[in-house]
Design an enzyme around this catalytic site. Structure first.
Site, PDB file in Angstrom:
ATOM      1  NE  ARG A 156      -1.559  -1.905  -5.282  1.00  0.00           N
ATOM      2  CZ  ARG A 156      -2.440  -2.881  -5.143  1.00  0.00           C
ATOM      3  NH1 ARG A 156      -3.431  -2.776  -4.268  1.00  0.00           N
ATOM      4  NH2 ARG A 156      -2.335  -3.977  -5.883  1.00  0.00           N
ATOM      5  CD  GLU A 157      -0.539   5.283   1.338  1.00  0.00           C
ATOM      6  OE1 GLU A 157       0.536   5.655   1.864  1.00  0.00           O
ATOM      7  OE2 GLU A 157      -1.536   4.943   2.005  1.00  0.00           O
ATOM      8  CG  LEU A 158       6.552   6.397  -4.241  1.00  0.00           C
ATOM      9  CD1 LEU A 158       6.887   7.787  -3.699  1.00  0.00           C
ATOM     10  CD2 LEU A 158       7.743   5.459  -4.099  1.00  0.00           C
ATOM     11  CG  MET A 192       1.988  10.738  -2.455  1.00  0.00           C
ATOM     12  SD  MET A 192       3.077  10.862  -1.003  1.00  0.00           S
ATOM     13  CE  MET A 192       3.933   9.295  -1.104  1.00  0.00           C
ATOM     14  CD1 TRP A 234      -2.026  -2.267   1.824  1.00  0.00           C
ATOM     15  CD2 TRP A 234      -3.038  -1.192   0.140  1.00  0.00           C
ATOM     16  NE1 TRP A 234      -3.065  -3.053   1.407  1.00  0.00           N
ATOM     17  CE2 TRP A 234      -3.716  -2.422   0.377  1.00  0.00           C
ATOM     18  CE3 TRP A 234      -3.490  -0.355  -0.878  1.00  0.00           C
ATOM     19  CZ2 TRP A 234      -4.818  -2.817  -0.365  1.00  0.00           C
ATOM     20  CZ3 TRP A 234      -4.596  -0.766  -1.614  1.00  0.00           C
ATOM     21  CH2 TRP A 234      -5.250  -1.967  -1.360  1.00  0.00           C
TER      22      TRP A 234
END
Length: 209
Positions: free
Chosen positions: A8-10, A13, A5
């Site tokens: 995926r957030e990176l 962003m 996760w």
């Protein structure tokens, strides 16, 4: 070592950075950017292990994201004050405040002529020292831009302080509403949940604190 996760957030962003111009300030904590960029050693082993449990499309996105973020201007914990974490936190705070300062900057025309030299003259007097009191007087006849110069200096310096206040038209405001009204303007910007002062003496006492 690699969280699905988080990766995926990176990716998300970095998409926001490319599409919306949002700012990313990477912090490489006890790891070098080159290790992330080229995935060496334990990092590579962890990444390969993670790749076995997800589809290849995610893997390629994550790999590209890690390479991209490793090339951005960043903080490296081991390169700052011999790894002293307190210094790292302080530098991160200043960097974030620098990028957020537009939220509390004063409105100043961008079409200003001849003000840069004045600003630099005053900045030399301040000399980049913010750990003790400085009082600077700007004087001259009306209409020559004293308030505008003060606003530019405020915008330039405000990110160096946790608390700040700009009080304009002090003489006119105090004549119409009383000096304690101006005191309230100043103190309310510096003290959270401030209830206000009832008189000048109370205001002086709070300001002296």
């Amino acid at each position: 070592m690699f969280c699905k996760w988080c990766l995926r957030e990176l990716v998300h962003m970095l998409k926001c950075r490319r599409n919306r111009g949002q700012k990313i300030v990477p912090i490489f904590y006890k790891v070098k950017p080159s290790q992330v960029r080229y995935l060496k050693g334990r990092l590579r082993d962890a990444f390969i292990a993670r790749n076995e449990s997800v589809d290849g499309i995610d893997f390629k996105e994550w790999e590209d994201a890690l390479e991209e973020v490793s090339k951005l201007e960043a903080f490296e914990s081991e390169e700052i004050d011999n790894g002293h974490e307190g210094t790292l936190v302080e530098m991160i705070f200043r960097e974030v405040m620098l990028h957020l300062k537009r939220l509390y900057q004063l409105n100043v025309s961008k079409q200003l002529v001849g003000i840069d030299d004045r600003v630099e003259q005053i900045m030399r007097l301040i000399d980049g020292v913010f750990n003790r009191t400085r009082i600077i007087g700007i004087y001259g006849m009306g209409g020559i831009g004293k308030t505008t110069l003060a606003k530019v200096l405020y915008n330039r310096l405000s990110s160096n302080f946790q608390c700040r206040s700009f009080v304009a038209n002090i003489r006119e405001t105090s004549q119409r509403k009383g000096i304690y009204y101006v005191q309230n303007q100043l103190i309310s910007a510096l003290i959270e949940n401030f209830g206000g002062v009832a008189n000048v003496d109370e205001g002086i006492g709070l300001i002296n604190l």
